[in-house]
Design an enzyme around this catalytic site. Structure first.
Site, PDB file in Angstrom:
ATOM      1  CE  LYS A   9      -4.385   0.957   0.301  1.00 38.80           C
ATOM      2  NZ  LYS A   9      -5.555   0.223  -0.336  1.00 38.80           N
TER       3      LYS A   9
HETATM    4  P1  NAD Z   1     -12.711   7.885  -2.735  1.00 37.77           P
HETATM    5  O1  NAD Z   1     -11.819   9.032  -2.412  1.00 37.77           O
HETATM    6  O2  NAD Z   1     -13.117   7.948  -4.110  1.00 37.77           O
HETATM    7  O3  NAD Z   1     -13.958   7.985  -1.956  1.00 37.77           O
HETATM    8  C1  NAD Z   1     -14.136   8.049  -0.559  1.00 37.77           C
HETATM    9  C2  NAD Z   1     -15.256   8.683  -0.111  1.00 37.77           C
HETATM   10  O4  NAD Z   1     -15.699   8.549   1.164  1.00 37.77           O
HETATM   11  C3  NAD Z   1     -15.608  10.220  -0.492  1.00 37.77           C
HETATM   12  O5  NAD Z   1     -16.962  10.374  -0.915  1.00 37.77           O
HETATM   13  C4  NAD Z   1     -15.598  11.033   0.744  1.00 37.77           C
HETATM   14  O6  NAD Z   1     -16.298  12.198   0.772  1.00 37.77           O
HETATM   15  C5  NAD Z   1     -16.257   9.691   1.683  1.00 37.77           C
HETATM   16  N1  NAD Z   1     -15.691  10.056   3.051  1.00 37.77           N
HETATM   17  C6  NAD Z   1     -14.552  10.082   3.548  1.00 37.77           C
HETATM   18  N2  NAD Z   1     -14.578  10.660   4.840  1.00 37.77           N
HETATM   19  C7  NAD Z   1     -15.817  10.223   5.267  1.00 37.77           C
HETATM   20  C8  NAD Z   1     -16.651  10.275   6.316  1.00 37.77           C
HETATM   21  N3  NAD Z   1     -16.057  10.309   7.753  1.00 37.77           N
HETATM   22  N4  NAD Z   1     -17.856   9.980   6.388  1.00 37.77           N
HETATM   23  C9  NAD Z   1     -18.595   9.580   5.199  1.00 37.77           C
HETATM   24  N5  NAD Z   1     -17.706   9.768   4.322  1.00 37.77           N
HETATM   25  C10 NAD Z   1     -16.644   9.903   4.030  1.00 37.77           C
HETATM   26  O7  NAD Z   1     -12.095   6.486  -2.134  1.00 37.77           O
HETATM   27  P2  NAD Z   1     -12.517   5.114  -2.558  1.00 37.77           P
HETATM   28  O8  NAD Z   1     -11.662   4.809  -3.612  1.00 37.77           O
HETATM   29  O9  NAD Z   1     -14.063   5.161  -2.952  1.00 37.77           O
HETATM   30  O10 NAD Z   1     -12.460   4.196  -1.489  1.00 37.77           O
HETATM   31  C11 NAD Z   1     -13.206   4.102  -0.292  1.00 37.77           C
HETATM   32  C12 NAD Z   1     -12.695   2.916   0.460  1.00 37.77           C
HETATM   33  O11 NAD Z   1     -12.722   1.707  -0.474  1.00 37.77           O
HETATM   34  C13 NAD Z   1     -11.399   3.065   1.243  1.00 37.77           C
HETATM   35  O12 NAD Z   1     -11.526   2.182   2.439  1.00 37.77           O
HETATM   36  C14 NAD Z   1     -10.447   2.291  -0.031  1.00 37.77           C
HETATM   37  O13 NAD Z   1      -9.316   1.699   0.820  1.00 37.77           O
HETATM   38  C15 NAD Z   1     -11.468   1.147  -0.299  1.00 37.77           C
HETATM   39  N6  NAD Z   1     -11.013   0.409  -1.448  1.00 37.77           N
HETATM   40  C16 NAD Z   1     -11.233   1.099  -2.771  1.00 37.77           C
HETATM   41  C17 NAD Z   1     -10.636   0.439  -3.732  1.00 37.77           C
HETATM   42  C18 NAD Z   1     -10.890   1.024  -5.074  1.00 37.77           C
HETATM   43  O14 NAD Z   1     -10.622   0.543  -6.078  1.00 37.77           O
HETATM   44  N7  NAD Z   1     -10.724   2.418  -5.016  1.00 37.77           N
HETATM   45  C19 NAD Z   1     -10.449  -0.812  -3.682  1.00 37.77           C
HETATM   46  C20 NAD Z   1     -10.572  -1.752  -2.650  1.00 37.77           C
HETATM   47  C21 NAD Z   1     -10.981  -0.767  -1.314  1.00 37.77           C
END
Ligand code: NAD
Length: 429
Positions: free
Chosen positions: A118
């Site tokens: 990561k």
């Molecule tokens: P992103 O940055 O695109 O979106 C994150 C979202 O969470 C945003 O809408 C933000 O406003 C919201 N957010 C942040 N803090 C918050 C809070 N306290 N309360 C409510 N909403 C809040 O990120 P993403 O890529 O969608 O990733 C989200 C999660 O999924 C993370 O934990 C990431 O590690 C996990 N993840 C992502 C992927 C991927 O392919 N992008 C893959 C596996 C896991």
């Protein structure tokens, strides 16, 4: 670059409760379940490498700022390191180390030939211009140039990063080695070797997991009431796919607040609204405002945390009313809350299973890039769905056979696979 020794002692210091301790605690439970040799646990509870870099960049106003970035490579016994890159103000070495370990288990559980890694940069991306973000990404990539590569470590987007940042990383790496290397990152734009289906893949995987879990409760997506925290890449994709399949999405939030509608939210219209209003959801016609705390405890069939870690905690867990939780985010439930949910009878699909759609599609993108042969979206989705459903069934079978919660079952399968590989390869020298 700081010394790895100091960093490892920071990560492993027992003085604080930290995400890394939580990750190790899940490892310990799995190791106990598997009756693993303690020497193997010692190996697996240490990341293989932790790299911290300074990122000096020139701001648009001419000033120079120095940011801090990390890349943690947990284990590569099964293949090259693989993991996302997070751009967020709360990024720490401990958090990135925990997430790197999760990636090792996720890849092992899904049976894909990767280890776990990561990366992250401690910054608020909203505070920088596009030009500044490009310079930050390029300098971070160039600081890691000897530590990443298609056979070494393959970054992807995570919170705060997207295909745009992956294109800059791919270009910086390619310019430095003198030829185009599409396989150095995944989650990049289609124009430079990205895979069809990758953008929606984590959300699609979470949707498939919700569908399978609902089926065990005698329900379909079309009967389901869903609540989603987060409306970024993952939250918006899973919302859209569930909406298309007929689910009623009662509430959705982002960091600045959420919205609720008893009648269900029109997700394509909400996406268009958010695009027009600087990502804000509050004010969407036909909805009322709801806080993130209230959203997590709404009565629903499926709650999907798709934002950040530690959202369901000892403080709010007793008020959670969902029947099923699909951990689309990494680590959204604390250890204490996880135990409480078990006794409350809530079915929790653990992150290493529930959000693995992204890494599976990344793997398929990497395979396409290495073979210079690109597939139709249907094929990507079909292959991804096959691996996700197979992993879901294996976890259910293990949980039933060993009478363990789903998280422990998933960890036992994943840790067992990695431990076996270490035993078979042997310890060098
Ligand atoms: P992103 O940055 O695109 O979106 C994150 C979202 O969470 C945003 O809408 C933000 O406003 C919201 N957010 C942040 N803090 C918050 C809070 N306290 N309360 C409510 N909403 C809040 O990120 P993403 O890529 O969608 O990733 C989200 C999660 O999924 C993370 O934990 C990431 O590690 C996990 N993840 C992502 C992927 C991927 O392919 N992008 C893959 C596996 C896991």
């Amino acid at each position: 670059m700081f010394t790895t020794l100091n960093l490892l002692s920071e990560i492993l210091s027992p003085a604080h409760i930290c995400p890394y301790d939580q990750a190790c605690s899940y490892l310990d439970s799995a190791a106990k379940e598997l009756k693993l040799d303690p020497n193997l646990i010692t190996i697996l509870s240490h990341p293989r490498r932790a790299i911290t870099v300074s990122i000096p960049i020139k701001l648009d106003n001419g000033d120079v700022q120095v940011l801090v970035g990390h890349r943690v490579q947990h284990c590569n016994v099964l293949g090259p390191y693989k993991g996302g890159t997070r751009y967020h103000p709360a990024v720490t070495l401990r958090e990135i180390s925990a997430l790197a370990m999760l990636m090792t288990w996720k890849c092992a559980l899904l049976g894909i030939p990767y280890g776990g890694a990561k990366g992250g940069i401690t910054l608020n991306p909203n505070h920088y211009s596009v030009g500044e973000l490009e310079r930050i990404t390029r300098r971070y990539t160039s600081e890691l140039i000897n530590d990443i590569g298609p056979a070494v470590d393959i970054p992807a987007p995570d919170v705060g990063a997207s295909a745009r940042e992956m294109a800059w990383m791919m270009d910086t790496y390619s310019v430095n080695v003198g030829h185009a290397v599409p396989g150095v990152v995944t989650g990049k734009p289609i124009s430079i070797g990205g895979s069809l289906g990758r953008e929606m893949a984590t959300g699609r995987g979470a949707m498939i997991m919700a569908r399978e879990a609902l089926a065990l409760h005698g329900k379909t997506i079309a009967d389901a009431h869903i609540v989603i925290q987060g409306f970024g890449n993952v939250g918006s994709s899973v919302a859209l796919l569930l909406h298309q399949a007929g689910a009623k999405i009662l509430a959705i939030s982002r960091s600045s607040g959420g919205i609720f509608s008893e009648a269900g939210l029109d997700i394509p219209a909400l996406k268009a609204y958010a695009d027009l209003h600087n990502k804000e959801l509050v004010g969407f016609p036909g909805s009322v405002q709801i806080s993130n705390q209230d959203l997590l405890v709404l009565p629903c069939d499926v709650l999907i945390p798709a934002a950040l870690e530690n959202q369901i905690t000892a403080e709010n867990v007793s008020r959670v009313e969902a029947s099923i939780i699909v951990e689309a985010a990494n680590g959204p439930i604390t250890l204490e809350a996880d135990r409480a949910l078990e006794s409350q009878g809530v079915m929790v699909l653990p992150d290493i299973l529930a959000n693995a759609g992204g890494v599976v599609a990344s793997y398929l993108e990497w395979v396409q890039g290495l073979s210079y042969l690109f597939w139709h979206e249907e094929r990507v989705n079909r292959e991804m769905e096959g691996l996700m459903v197979e992993a879901f069934q294996k976890v259910m079978k293990q949980s039933k056979a060993q009478q363990t919660p789903l998280r422990l079952a998933a960890y036992a399968l994943a840790v067992g696979r990695v431990a076996q590989a270490i035993k078979d390869r042997g310890l060098y020298p």
